[in-house]
Design a protein around this motif. Structure first.
Motif, mmCIF file in Angstrom:
data_model
loop_
_atom_site.group_PDB
_atom_site.id
_atom_site.type_symbol
_atom_site.label_atom_id
_atom_site.label_comp_id
_atom_site.label_asym_id
_atom_site.label_seq_id
_atom_site.Cartn_x
_atom_site.Cartn_y
_atom_site.Cartn_z
ATOM 1 N N GLY A 161 0.803 -1.219 0.000
ATOM 2 C CA GLY A 161 0.000 0.000 0.000
ATOM 3 C C GLY A 161 0.842 1.277 0.000
ATOM 4 N N LEU A 162 2.143 1.133 -0.067
ATOM 5 C CA LEU A 162 3.017 2.301 0.009
ATOM 6 C C LEU A 162 2.718 3.271 -1.140
ATOM 7 C CD1 LEU A 162 5.644 3.206 1.693
ATOM 8 C CD2 LEU A 162 6.893 2.476 -0.341
ATOM 9 N N GLU A 163 2.384 4.501 -0.776
ATOM 10 C CA GLU A 163 2.013 5.461 -1.821
ATOM 11 C C GLU A 163 3.238 5.996 -2.534
ATOM 12 O OE1 GLU A 163 -1.018 8.265 -1.473
ATOM 13 O OE2 GLU A 163 -2.117 7.123 0.050
ATOM 14 N N LEU A 164 3.163 5.964 -3.830
ATOM 15 C CA LEU A 164 4.246 6.475 -4.667
ATOM 16 C C LEU A 164 3.663 7.468 -5.669
ATOM 17 C CD1 LEU A 164 6.269 3.227 -5.500
ATOM 18 C CD2 LEU A 164 6.658 4.823 -3.635
ATOM 19 N N PRO A 165 4.348 8.544 -5.947
ATOM 20 C CA PRO A 165 5.613 8.961 -5.360
ATOM 21 C C PRO A 165 5.451 9.375 -3.899
ATOM 22 C CG PRO A 165 4.777 10.659 -6.855
ATOM 23 C CD PRO A 165 3.836 9.500 -6.955
ATOM 24 N N GLY A 166 6.555 9.267 -3.139
ATOM 25 C CA GLY A 166 6.510 9.656 -1.747
ATOM 26 C C GLY A 166 7.906 9.844 -1.194
ATOM 27 N N GLU A 167 7.954 10.383 0.046
ATOM 28 C CA GLU A 167 9.258 10.526 0.712
ATOM 29 C C GLU A 167 9.245 9.695 1.975
ATOM 30 O OE1 GLU A 167 11.236 14.087 1.625
ATOM 31 O OE2 GLU A 167 10.951 14.961 -0.378
ATOM 32 N N TYR A 168 10.272 8.853 2.140
ATOM 33 C CA TYR A 168 10.265 7.930 3.268
ATOM 34 C C TYR A 168 11.637 7.815 3.913
ATOM 35 C CZ TYR A 168 5.841 6.650 1.138
ATOM 36 O OH TYR A 168 4.582 6.715 0.614
#
Lengths: 109, 221, 183
Positions: free
Chosen positions: B202-209
């Motif tokens: 479920g990791l939203e992309l684009p994103g900053e992690y």
């Protein structure tokens, strides 16, 4: 564009190669030529490789053809290379594989 | 360290990923690449169709690729449909997923200057985000990969990804610098909603992690 | 900086008719292997105008240029350093030159092969390579044996003495026009 094709279906007991063969390494040719090598190993019925429509082949490819000749020699399968006399790499290098195996014939038209 | 994670969209982004992958693969395994076109069986190492970028201050730190079709596993792994189905397990899973619909995660690299901070686990996890591995899909694909057993145990497992070993990968010369009898290669399968934990899928992309925020339990390797 | 020669590294004296050259990072070939062939084809098309039997000359030139470029791409130790290919049609000869940066191991192998080729050992080298399980290195041998190329190299060491010493190697193949046209 660099495009090549190996057709084992259209002509009986013959692999018809077409195009430009410039893969990077002999190992890449192993995968490509595996069906041809299998054929000469598994059956002693005469087999042909038609290079007439192969425009260019690099030295890794010529090495792979030589390996096919050695495989045919080990299995005792008669092998024929078909090509054109006016294509330098065929009349020079392919024809020069003849001494490797008495069961190899090279027919240049 | 915080990383920006996004799919390569522009021609320039794709080229950055390809050059980074080529540099590592050529130096370590002597591999070269060529364009993927139609059904050329022996085109070893064709380029992936999509790339995920992990960037630090705009600098590409790591990347991983995705084959949308003609996966390496299908072309070179000699895996039969029944073997995939066996790896899927129960009939219920077979009903939901079609073993003919496969995508493959491939060509994971971490640039040398970014090694030693768990980026390979982080990047492989991000690669299993649905926003990457299911991009442009009308229904979910099964995800496959082939690699050394140590990749599965040291990168996949610690990142929380479950995997199913389908069968040993045939021996090819091109892998002679990669695999060894002690560390053989296999073909693997992941069933998205079963094997990929929600924090990755479920990791939203684009994103900053932050790496640590997604790999909380793992000490740096 | 030290310079040494291997094989037959001689340059013609006649003024060149045409002398195209191209350079690109070795990494470009690693990223797209087809670029070796594309570059060789381009040079062959370009140079074939200098010969009467164009189709035949084109085939030999692209064969030779491709072998030199493939070697440069494979054996460049610094993939970000340029590979340069230059050609000169000079009198009755075509000179093809490829320059790249490589390591000591490759320089040793190359020197051994070029020196053996200059002693006329191409036919025996070809036969022994074919029967050997070691599979590389056929390209240069074929150029000498089948196209009567004269092959040599200039080897320049840049950072003398250091452990990871690198060398700028220029391999030159001179092929007679009659060979190019297969007369």
């Amino acid at each position: 564009m660099m495009d090549y094709q190996i057709d084992l279906e259209s002509v009986p007991s013959t692999a018809v190669l077409r195009g430009v063969f410039r893969l990077a390494t002999p190992e890449q040719y192993d995968a490509l030529f595996a069906p041809l090598a299998d054929r000469v190993k598994k059956s002693q019925a005469p087999f042909s490789v038609d290079l007439t429509d192969v425009v260019l082949m690099n030295s890794s490819g010529l090495r792979a053809l030589a390996d096919l000749v050695l495989a045919a020699r080990r299995a005792g399968t008669a092998l024929t290379f078909l090509g054109k006399a006016n294509v330098p790499w065929q009349s020079k290098t392919v024809a020069s594989l003849k001494p490797l195996y008495s069961g190899l014939s090279v027919k240049l038209s | 360290m915080r990383f920006e994670v996004r799919m390569a969209r522009s021609r320039e982004d794709v080229a950055r990923c390809q050059y980074a992958i080529a540099e590592v693969y050529n130096r370590q395994y002597g591999v070269v690449f060529s364009e993927d076109h139609h059904d050329l069986e022996a085109k070893i190492e064709p380029w992936p169709h999509r790339y995920l970028m992990v960037l630090h201050d705009g600098d590409l730190a790591s990347t991983v690729g995705l084959y949308l079709r003609n996966t390496y596993v299908e072309r070179f792994g000699q895996v039969e449909r029944a073997e995939f189905e066996h790896a899927l397990g129960g009939e219920k899973t077979i009903e939901v997923y079609d073993v003919g619909r496969l995508r493959e995660i491939t060509k994971l690299i971490v640039k040398p200057e970014y090694r030693g901070q768990n980026l390979s686990r982080f990047t492989i996890g991000c690669g299993h985000s649905r926003y990457f591995c299911q991009t442009e899909a009308d229904a979910p694909y099964l995800i496959t990969f082939c690699g050394k057993r140590s990749i599965a145990t040291r990168i996949y497992a610690p990142s929380g990804l479950h995997y199913r070993c389908v069968k040993p990968f045939p021996i090819y010369k091109v892998h002679e610098l990669y695999r060894s009898p002690e560390d053989p290669m296999d073909s693997y399968l992941l069933v998205p909603e079963v094997d990929i934990p929600p924090r990755w899928y479920g990791l939203e992309l684009p994103g900053e992690y932050e790496v640590a925020e997604l790999l909380p339990m793992e000490p740096a390797s | 900086m030290t310079t040494r020669l291997a094989g037959v590294f001689e340059e013609g004296t006649a003024p060149p008719l045409t002398s195209p050259s191209i350079a690109m990072p070795a990494m470009d070939f690693v990223v797209q292997w087809n670029r070796c062939g594309i570059t060789a084809d381009y040079l062959a098309d370009y140079l074939a105008y200098a010969f009467e039997r164009r189709d035949v000359a084109r085939s030999v030139i692209t064969t030779a240029a491709n072998e030199l470029l493939e070697n440069a791409a494979k054996f460049s130790s610094d993939k970000n350093a340029p590979v340069r290919i230059a050609a000169r049609v000079r009198g009755d000869f075509l000179e093809l030159e490829v320059e790249n940066v490589t390591d000591g191991d490759h320089v040793d192998t190359l020197t051994t092969v070029l020196d053996a080729l200059s002693r006329g050992e191409a036919p025996t080298l070809f036969a022994s390579r074919i029967e050997s399980t070691e599979r590389g290195g056929l390209g240069l041998i074929i150029l000498v044996r089948d196209y009567a190329a004269r092959l040599g190299a200039r080897i320049v060491s840049a950072n003398g003495g250091s452990l990871d010493q690198t060398f700028t190697v220029t391999v030159r193949a001179s092929i007679a026009a009659d060979e190019l046209e297969q007369r």
